[in-house]
Design an enzyme around this catalytic site. Structure first.
Site, PDB file in Angstrom:
ATOM      1  N   SER A   1      18.453 -34.257 -52.328  1.00 16.17           N
ATOM      2  CA  SER A   1      18.115 -32.991 -51.683  1.00 16.17           C
ATOM      3  C   SER A   1      16.608 -32.932 -51.463  1.00 16.17           C
ATOM      4  O   SER A   1      15.872 -33.782 -51.954  1.00 16.17           O
ATOM      5  CB  SER A   1      18.555 -31.816 -52.555  1.00 16.17           C
ATOM      6  OG  SER A   1      17.691 -31.712 -53.670  1.00 16.17           O
ATOM      7  N   LYS A   2      16.181 -31.927 -50.740  1.00 19.04           N
ATOM      8  CA  LYS A   2      14.755 -31.748 -50.408  1.00 19.04           C
ATOM      9  C   LYS A   2      13.877 -31.832 -51.661  1.00 19.04           C
ATOM     10  O   LYS A   2      12.737 -32.297 -51.603  1.00 19.04           O
ATOM     11  CB  LYS A   2      14.543 -30.385 -49.750  1.00 19.04           C
ATOM     12  CG  LYS A   2      14.966 -30.350 -48.301  1.00 19.04           C
ATOM     13  CD  LYS A   2      13.751 -30.265 -47.386  1.00 19.04           C
ATOM     14  CE  LYS A   2      14.147 -30.129 -45.923  1.00 19.04           C
ATOM     15  NZ  LYS A   2      13.813 -31.262 -45.111  1.00 19.04           N
ATOM     16  N   ARG A   3      14.441 -31.345 -52.758  1.00 20.90           N
ATOM     17  CA  ARG A   3      13.742 -31.346 -54.032  1.00 20.90           C
ATOM     18  C   ARG A   3      13.235 -32.752 -54.413  1.00 20.90           C
ATOM     19  O   ARG A   3      12.242 -32.900 -55.111  1.00 20.90           O
ATOM     20  CB  ARG A   3      14.770 -30.831 -55.057  1.00 20.90           C
ATOM     21  CG  ARG A   3      14.387 -30.631 -56.459  1.00 20.90           C
ATOM     22  CD  ARG A   3      15.543 -29.897 -57.149  1.00 20.90           C
ATOM     23  NE  ARG A   3      16.830 -30.549 -56.969  1.00 20.90           N
ATOM     24  CZ  ARG A   3      17.221 -31.622 -57.659  1.00 20.90           C
ATOM     25  NH1 ARG A   3      16.439 -32.154 -58.562  1.00 20.90           N
ATOM     26  NH2 ARG A   3      18.411 -32.155 -57.443  1.00 20.90           N
TER      27      ARG A   3
END
Ligand code: GLU
Length: 467
Positions: free
Chosen positions: A241-243
């Site tokens: 994910s973007k994280r």
């Protein structure tokens, strides 16, 4: 003889090329290119709100940057809606589909009753076996007359046999009552019409495969070979994910990883060929097969990417590296290089690429050839130019006037001056670096001297000694 291989990459435009999508595209590209096959591109642009021309262009740009060329024009799924509807009607005519007049309210009422009675809420349309003569003149969807008994088996090249009980699948809608085709129908019709022989895609589509197989079977079309690949996970093993940082291909381009390195790295994300970690495109094409795809999700590993990238930078010709650097500067909206700078970079490339893991690392080391006198010196370089070291530089300068300009002689000259001051050669290096590059990060001082030549070396040493 076996049929020629046709693979495809079928992204839904989201505004950027996801690293997982890029890997899927790469696998399809390698599979086709290694077998003299065809690699097609289909843009699944049926969500009109998201599918802007810019979002599509972002996908094409990402693929182009990665060096994955596709055959023919990209196919627009949305543009093929009439053909999808035609197939739905053909299924109707063949008795493999039926008109369903149930409204949303009917379906909701069915589900509520099923729930209340503790039955399965899977919708069973009352219209499945209703004769045409009893049909109202009203809006209707077209549903697949799916088998109710038995199993649907996906013989997946990665996952093995995946079996789904047919009584767990409802009669899916093929054509909505407003005449628009559903995604499930569109994918099957497109794959069939495009002659796709192998569907290689993320395993988030594995559930769809059972439904899609039913449509293939209803039409009497041969199913493609299925290969559902586990998704990429972040370094912590969790779903990407973007994280986790960089999830789009352009972010890797902006970090300055050469596309050849990205291809090698992405190929190894979920696929293996023995213990081979570092390879060329030609080797990847020769080696790539579905049997080498692993069953568990691969993890992003930036250290490994650096390692792969350093290998490819080391392998690339100086001219190719120069082109990549120009492309990198352009992609990151940095000023381009003048002809003089290009010539200097090319000349120095042999020592710049050594151990560099990315293109910006090459540029960082290249300050000594890109900058002109008077050199701007960073803080570290200024600190290295003490009174003592400037005195030593002043001593060295006349010795270089007549020295022959070879690595051995230069090393000997510098060693001699250092010895005179009871210093190891390494102690002198920071001052020489500061004089020649104005930076703490540079190639070795002797490489710099060899690259810029006698006149410029002496001028820089003199400038630093006088500073
Ligand atoms: N459009 C789908 C996606 O972007 C891929 C569909 C397919 O490969 O069949 O996830």
């Amino acid at each position: 003889m076996t049929d020629p291989v046709v693979t495809r990459f079928a992204p839904s435009p989201t505004g950027f090329l996801h690293i997982g999508g890029a890997r899927t595209a790469l696998f399809n590209w390698l599979y086709a290119r290694g077998r003299g096959g065809t690699f097609l591109l289909r843009i699944e642009d049926t969500d009109r709100a998201r599918s802007t021309p810019e979002a599509t262009q972002a996908i094409l740009d990402g693929l182009t940057w990665l060096g994955l060329d596709w055959d023919g024009e990209p196919v627009s799924q949305a543009a093929r809606a009439p053909r999808h509807a035609e197939v739905a009607r053909e299924m109707l005519a063949r008795g493999h589909a039926y008109k369903c007049f149930s409204t949303q309210e009917d379906i909701q009422a069915f589900r509520d009753a099923a729930r209340a009675e503790g039955r399965s809420t899977l919708f069973l349309s009352p219209w499945r076996d209703t004769p045409e003569s009893q049909h109202p003149d009203a809006p209707h969807a077209i549903r697949l007359k799916a088998p109710r008994a038995g199993m649907t088996v996906i013989r997946d090249e990665v996952q093995g046999d995946v079996t789904i009980r047919n009584d767990q699948l409802d009669d899916m809608i093929l054509l909505r009552s407003d005449g628009t085709p559903t995604y499930m129908l569109a994918v099957v019709v497109d794959d069939h019409d495009m002659g796709v022989t192998h569907v290689i895609r993320g395993d988030d589509h594995l559930n769809n495969a059972a439904r899609q197989a039913q449509i293939f079977q209803a039409m009497g079309w041969a199913e493609p070979v299925w290969a559902h690949i586990p998704l990429i996970h972040g370094p912590d093993g969790k779903k990407l994910s973007k994280r986790h940082g960089a999830v789009g291909v352009t972010e890797y381009a902006a970090m300055g990883y050469p596309p050849a390195a990205m291809r090698n790295y992405l190929a190894r994300l979920g696929w293996s060929h023995g213990d081979d970690e570092l390879f060329t495109d030609a080797q990847a094409r020769d080696w790539f097969d579905l049997a080498g795809i692993g069953k568990s999700p691969a993890r992003l590993d930036f250290k490994k990417l650096d390692h792969v990238s350093a290998f490819h930078i080391g392998q690339m010709s100086d001219s190719d590296l120069l082109s990549e650097i120009e492309r990198f500067l352009d992609a990151t909206q940095q000023p381009g290089l003048s002809q003089v700078q290009k010539d200097r970079l090319h000349h120095a490339m042999y020592c710049l690429k050594d151990r560099a893991r990315s293109l910006p690392q090459i540029l960082e080391k290249a300050h000594f050839v890109l900058a002109n006198r008077p050199l701007d010196r960073d803080e570290k370089a200024r600190a290295a130019l003490t009174d003592v070291s400037r005195g030593i530089l002043a001593e060295l300068t006349p010795q270089l006037q007549n020295a022959s300009w070879s690595r051995e002689t230069l090393e000997a000259e510098v060693a001699q001056v250092a010895a005179r001051h009871d210093l190891k050669l390494g102690k002198l290096a920071p001052a020489l670096r500061a004089a020649l590059a104005g930076r703490a990060i540079s190639p070795s001082v002797f490489d710099m001297m060899l690259v810029i030549g006698r006149e410029e070396t002496i001028a820089r040493l003199t400038e630093a000694a006088d500073a």
